[in-house]
Design a protein around this motif. Structure first.
Motif, short mmCIF file in Angstrom:
data_model
loop_
_atom_site.label_atom_id
_atom_site.label_comp_id
_atom_site.label_asym_id
_atom_site.label_seq_id
_atom_site.Cartn_x
_atom_site.Cartn_y
_atom_site.Cartn_z
N GLY A 2 -31.10 -1.76 0.20
CA GLY A 2 -30.78 -0.79 -0.45
C GLY A 2 -29.31 -0.75 -0.99
O GLY A 2 -28.60 -1.80 -0.75
N TRP A 3 -28.93 0.26 -1.66
CA TRP A 3 -27.73 0.31 -2.39
C TRP A 3 -26.72 0.55 -1.28
O TRP A 3 -25.63 -0.19 -1.64
CB TRP A 3 -27.70 1.24 -3.00
N PHE A 4 -26.75 0.80 -0.18
CA PHE A 4 -25.73 1.04 0.85
C PHE A 4 -25.37 -0.34 1.20
O PHE A 4 -24.30 -0.71 1.34
CB PHE A 4 -26.13 1.76 2.10
N LEU A 5 -26.40 -1.14 1.56
CA LEU A 5 -25.97 -2.46 2.15
C LEU A 5 -25.53 -3.09 1.04
O LEU A 5 -24.51 -4.37 1.16
CB LEU A 5 -27.36 -3.31 2.66
N HIS A 6 -25.80 -3.21 -0.13
CA HIS A 6 -25.13 -4.02 -1.25
C HIS A 6 -23.98 -3.43 -1.52
O HIS A 6 -22.84 -4.18 -2.25
CB HIS A 6 -25.97 -3.88 -2.50
N SER A 7 -23.54 -2.18 -1.39
CA SER A 7 -22.10 -1.68 -1.52
C SER A 7 -21.35 -2.17 -0.51
O SER A 7 -20.25 -2.43 -0.70
CB SER A 7 -22.04 0.00 -1.37
N LEU A 8 -21.88 -2.43 0.69
CA LEU A 8 -21.02 -2.95 1.96
C LEU A 8 -20.99 -4.35 1.65
O LEU A 8 -19.43 -4.77 1.78
CB LEU A 8 -21.89 -2.70 3.05
N GLY A 9 -21.60 -4.98 1.16
CA GLY A 9 -21.39 -6.45 0.78
C GLY A 9 -20.51 -6.51 -0.37
O GLY A 9 -19.53 -7.49 -0.31
N PHE A 10 -20.46 -5.77 -1.28
CA PHE A 10 -19.21 -5.63 -2.45
C PHE A 10 -17.98 -5.50 -2.03
O PHE A 10 -16.93 -6.30 -2.25
CB PHE A 10 -19.93 -4.70 -3.55
N ILE A 11 -17.89 -4.45 -1.09
CA ILE A 11 -16.66 -4.18 -0.30
C ILE A 11 -15.92 -5.27 0.33
O ILE A 11 -14.95 -5.53 0.28
CB ILE A 11 -16.64 -2.77 0.50
N GLY A 12 -16.83 -5.80 1.10
CA GLY A 12 -16.34 -7.05 1.83
C GLY A 12 -15.96 -8.12 0.91
O GLY A 12 -14.97 -8.74 1.46
N MET A 13 -16.59 -8.59 -0.21
CA MET A 13 -16.22 -9.61 -1.12
C MET A 13 -14.86 -9.15 -1.56
O MET A 13 -14.13 -10.01 -1.94
CB MET A 13 -17.43 -9.97 -1.97
N ALA A 14 -14.80 -7.96 -2.13
CA ALA A 14 -13.58 -7.47 -2.90
C ALA A 14 -12.48 -7.47 -1.88
O ALA A 14 -11.47 -8.13 -2.18
CB ALA A 14 -13.87 -6.17 -3.27
N LEU A 15 -12.72 -7.00 -0.48
CA LEU A 15 -11.37 -7.13 0.47
C LEU A 15 -11.24 -8.77 0.74
O LEU A 15 -9.96 -9.04 0.50
CB LEU A 15 -11.90 -6.71 1.83
N PHE A 16 -12.21 -9.61 0.60
CA PHE A 16 -11.80 -11.02 0.81
C PHE A 16 -10.99 -11.34 -0.13
O PHE A 16 -9.89 -12.25 -0.01
CB PHE A 16 -13.14 -11.68 1.38
N ALA A 17 -11.61 -11.34 -1.36
CA ALA A 17 -10.72 -11.68 -2.80
C ALA A 17 -9.35 -11.16 -2.84
O ALA A 17 -8.64 -11.84 -3.21
CB ALA A 17 -11.66 -11.38 -3.94
N SER A 18 -9.29 -9.82 -2.37
CA SER A 18 -8.16 -9.29 -2.56
C SER A 18 -6.93 -9.99 -1.95
O SER A 18 -5.72 -9.61 -2.09
CB SER A 18 -8.04 -7.75 -2.57
N ARG A 19 -7.21 -10.53 -0.50
CA ARG A 19 -6.31 -11.09 0.16
C ARG A 19 -5.26 -11.98 -0.72
O ARG A 19 -3.76 -11.98 -0.27
CB ARG A 19 -6.80 -11.62 1.28
N PHE A 20 -5.68 -12.81 -1.80
CA PHE A 20 -4.72 -13.66 -2.14
C PHE A 20 -3.86 -13.02 -3.21
O PHE A 20 -2.62 -13.16 -3.34
CB PHE A 20 -5.73 -14.60 -3.02
N TRP A 21 -4.32 -11.87 -3.89
CA TRP A 21 -3.35 -10.85 -4.60
C TRP A 21 -2.46 -10.18 -3.87
O TRP A 21 -1.10 -10.32 -4.31
CB TRP A 21 -4.37 -9.96 -5.56
N ILE A 22 -2.87 -9.71 -2.60
CA ILE A 22 -1.79 -9.01 -1.67
C ILE A 22 -0.96 -10.11 -1.29
O ILE A 22 0.36 -9.99 -1.19
CB ILE A 22 -2.69 -8.56 -0.60
N GLN A 23 -1.43 -11.46 -0.96
CA GLN A 23 -0.28 -12.31 -0.47
C GLN A 23 0.43 -12.66 -1.65
O GLN A 23 1.86 -13.05 -1.31
CB GLN A 23 -0.90 -13.71 -0.06
N TRP A 24 0.30 -12.79 -2.81
CA TRP A 24 0.99 -13.15 -3.87
C TRP A 24 2.24 -11.87 -4.03
O TRP A 24 3.27 -12.23 -4.17
CB TRP A 24 0.18 -13.33 -5.11
N TRP A 25 1.58 -10.77 -4.09
CA TRP A 25 2.55 -9.49 -4.22
C TRP A 25 3.63 -9.51 -2.79
O TRP A 25 4.95 -9.34 -3.26
CB TRP A 25 1.65 -8.49 -3.83
N VAL A 26 3.48 -9.68 -1.77
CA VAL A 26 4.22 -9.93 -0.72
C VAL A 26 5.16 -10.95 -0.83
O VAL A 26 6.39 -10.82 -0.54
CB VAL A 26 3.35 -10.06 0.66
N ALA A 27 4.77 -11.98 -1.50
CA ALA A 27 5.65 -13.28 -1.71
C ALA A 27 6.61 -12.97 -2.79
O ALA A 27 7.71 -13.31 -2.54
CB ALA A 27 4.89 -14.53 -1.87
#
Length: 78
Positions: A2-27
């Protein structure tokens, strides 16, 4: 799946990918390359959501892939 599970997967992938942008911003902000606790929290959160998502999809390859990082993420938060 369902859409809920796909939304959860998308949020997880987006969070995981955003960690490098946040690390760059902090640096850039600190004028020093470092991995802040926020990097590890985002890694842990994104991985956990992805693990749940891939578990529900019965995708063993991606499930194992995201599971292997949990130990270093938790260790670095200690």
């Amino acid at each position: 799946v369902g859409w809920f599970l796909h939304s959860l997967g998308f949020i997880g992938m987006a969070l995981f990918a955003s960690r490098f942008w946040i690390q760059w911003w902090v640096a850039e902000r600190n004028k020093k390359s470092m991995l802040s606790p926020l990097f590890w929290w985002i890694s842990l959160s994104g991985s956990t959501l992805c693990i749940f998502y891939f578990w529900k999809l019965n995708d063993l390859v991606n499930l194992i892939s995201y599971s292997t990082g949990l130990i270093p993420y938790l260790r670095n938060l200690m």
